[in-house]
Design a protein around this motif. Structure first.
Motif, mmCIF file in Angstrom:
data_model
loop_
_atom_site.group_PDB
_atom_site.id
_atom_site.type_symbol
_atom_site.label_atom_id
_atom_site.label_comp_id
_atom_site.label_asym_id
_atom_site.label_seq_id
_atom_site.Cartn_x
_atom_site.Cartn_y
_atom_site.Cartn_z
ATOM 1 N N PRO A 135 5.533 4.570 -32.818
ATOM 2 C CA PRO A 135 6.925 4.834 -32.435
ATOM 3 C C PRO A 135 7.954 4.025 -33.225
ATOM 4 N N HIS A 136 7.526 2.918 -33.818
ATOM 5 C CA HIS A 136 8.443 2.078 -34.586
ATOM 6 C C HIS A 136 8.772 2.658 -35.968
ATOM 7 N N LEU A 137 8.110 3.758 -36.358
ATOM 8 C CA LEU A 137 8.446 4.405 -37.626
ATOM 9 C C LEU A 137 9.914 4.823 -37.659
ATOM 10 N N SER A 138 10.484 5.136 -36.500
ATOM 11 C CA SER A 138 11.893 5.547 -36.460
ATOM 12 C C SER A 138 12.819 4.432 -36.929
ATOM 13 N N LEU A 139 12.377 3.170 -36.848
ATOM 14 C CA LEU A 139 13.194 2.055 -37.328
ATOM 15 C C LEU A 139 13.389 2.093 -38.841
ATOM 16 N N LEU A 140 12.519 2.812 -39.536
ATOM 17 C CA LEU A 140 12.658 2.954 -40.990
ATOM 18 C C LEU A 140 13.758 3.951 -41.354
ATOM 19 N N ARG A 141 14.301 4.641 -40.363
ATOM 20 C CA ARG A 141 15.319 5.697 -40.551
ATOM 21 C C ARG A 141 14.844 6.736 -41.562
ATOM 22 N N PRO A 142 13.683 7.367 -41.259
ATOM 23 C CA PRO A 142 13.129 8.340 -42.206
ATOM 24 C C PRO A 142 13.964 9.609 -42.275
ATOM 25 N N ASN A 143 13.929 10.240 -43.431
ATOM 26 C CA ASN A 143 14.567 11.539 -43.613
ATOM 27 C C ASN A 143 13.651 12.663 -43.159
ATOM 28 N N LEU A 144 12.379 12.364 -43.070
ATOM 29 C CA LEU A 144 11.385 13.318 -42.587
ATOM 30 C C LEU A 144 10.365 12.555 -41.758
ATOM 31 N N LEU A 145 10.176 12.991 -40.511
ATOM 32 C CA LEU A 145 9.166 12.413 -39.635
ATOM 33 C C LEU A 145 8.558 13.569 -38.861
ATOM 34 N N ALA A 146 7.299 13.873 -39.149
ATOM 35 C CA ALA A 146 6.624 15.002 -38.513
ATOM 36 C C ALA A 146 5.171 14.647 -38.260
ATOM 37 N N SER A 147 4.599 15.242 -37.211
ATOM 38 C CA SER A 147 3.204 14.977 -36.849
ATOM 39 C C SER A 147 2.474 16.275 -36.556
ATOM 40 N N TRP A 148 1.171 16.244 -36.816
ATOM 41 C CA TRP A 148 0.302 17.395 -36.574
ATOM 42 C C TRP A 148 -0.976 16.928 -35.899
ATOM 43 N N ASP A 149 -1.499 17.748 -34.984
ATOM 44 C CA ASP A 149 -2.835 17.547 -34.445
ATOM 45 C C ASP A 149 -3.810 18.234 -35.387
ATOM 46 N N ILE A 150 -4.912 17.588 -35.666
ATOM 47 C CA ILE A 150 -5.941 18.127 -36.559
ATOM 48 C C ILE A 150 -7.243 18.192 -35.775
ATOM 49 N N THR A 151 -7.865 19.373 -35.764
ATOM 50 C CA THR A 151 -9.165 19.540 -35.128
ATOM 51 C C THR A 151 -10.153 19.998 -36.189
ATOM 52 N N LEU A 152 -11.195 19.221 -36.390
ATOM 53 C CA LEU A 152 -12.230 19.518 -37.383
ATOM 54 C C LEU A 152 -13.469 20.029 -36.678
ATOM 55 N N ASP A 153 -14.017 21.113 -37.170
ATOM 56 C CA ASP A 153 -15.260 21.682 -36.654
ATOM 57 C C ASP A 153 -15.202 21.941 -35.147
ATOM 58 N N GLY A 154 -14.007 22.200 -34.629
ATOM 59 C CA GLY A 154 -13.824 22.554 -33.230
ATOM 60 C C GLY A 154 -13.914 21.417 -32.234
ATOM 61 N N SER A 155 -14.317 20.213 -32.667
ATOM 62 C CA SER A 155 -14.504 19.147 -31.680
ATOM 63 C C SER A 155 -13.940 17.784 -32.076
ATOM 64 N N VAL A 156 -13.750 17.535 -33.350
ATOM 65 C CA VAL A 156 -13.265 16.232 -33.799
ATOM 66 C C VAL A 156 -11.741 16.270 -33.836
ATOM 67 N N ARG A 157 -11.127 15.392 -33.050
ATOM 68 C CA ARG A 157 -9.677 15.413 -32.908
ATOM 69 C C ARG A 157 -9.051 14.200 -33.588
ATOM 70 N N LEU A 158 -8.115 14.503 -34.482
ATOM 71 C CA LEU A 158 -7.328 13.499 -35.191
ATOM 72 C C LEU A 158 -5.866 13.911 -35.096
ATOM 73 N N ALA A 159 -5.014 13.157 -35.711
ATOM 74 C CA ALA A 159 -3.623 13.551 -35.887
ATOM 75 C C ALA A 159 -3.139 12.926 -37.184
#
Length: 189
Positions: A135-159
């Motif tokens: 959450p502290h990434l917003s302190l950098l005042r980014p011009n782009l801040l986006a996140s994605w959920d990633i699911t590999l092989d139907g069961s491995v969850r990352l982001a």
């Protein structure tokens, strides 16, 4: 300072890198869906789950140029499913070591794509932190801040979270193909 074309390009480059470097094979399912990132100061109720903090740890990787600084944040847990998926046959190596290497390969693939548009790029050494820092990434005042959920092989969850701070106007339209690129990989003879 970042055009719509550049935002879309960063996203497509990240998606290609995740599919080609995090998945064990190009034939394996790799689902990438946008996350809803809560804005700073938004009201929350106790029953809401903050999507940024659903994983315990993150690997942070940085690509820097004269025009921008990009942080790639890969969110993960060290659960049995994730450990088995990434450690695979390399049970003699600690999970974090394997995951950090794969994160570095993913960031390297992004770097290779960006080199077509920005000639002078540098990559940092990856490091593991608690996901509580995200959450502290917003302190950098980014011009782009986006996140994605990633699911590999139907069961491995990352982001993955992409944070770009522009030091100059950024406008490029990346031509990203789905072809598997092997540049940056070590070949044994």
């Amino acid at each position: 300072m970042i055009s719509a074309h550049a935002r879309d390009s960063f996203e497509r480059i990240l998606h290609k890198a995740a599919r080609s470097r995090l998945a064990r094979s190009s034939h394996e399912p790799c689902e990438i869906v946008p996350r809803v990132v809560r804005q700073t100061g938004a009201a929350t109720t106790p029953t809401e789950v903050d999507p940024v903090n659903q994983h315990a740890n993150v690997v942070v990787l940085t690509i820097s140029s004269i025009d921008f600084r990009m942080l790639l944040v890969l969110h993960f847990d060290e659960d049995d499913v994730t450990t088995a998926y990434f450690a695979g046959e390399e049970r003699d190596k600690p999970f974090r070591e394997v995951f950090v290497e794969l994160g570095n390969l993913c960031c390297g693939a992004i770097n290779q794509e960006l080199l077509r548009y920005f000639p002078d790029l540098g990559m940092s050494t990856p490091y593991v932190l608690s996901a509580r820092c995200v959450p502290h990434l917003s302190l950098l005042r980014p011009n782009l801040l986006a996140s994605w959920d990633i699911t590999l092989d139907g069961s491995v969850r990352l982001a993955a979270t992409l944070c770009v701070c522009a030091h100059a106007p950024l406008d490029f339209n990346a031509e990203v193909s789905d072809a598997q690129d092997s540049s940056g990989e070590l070949e044994l003879f």
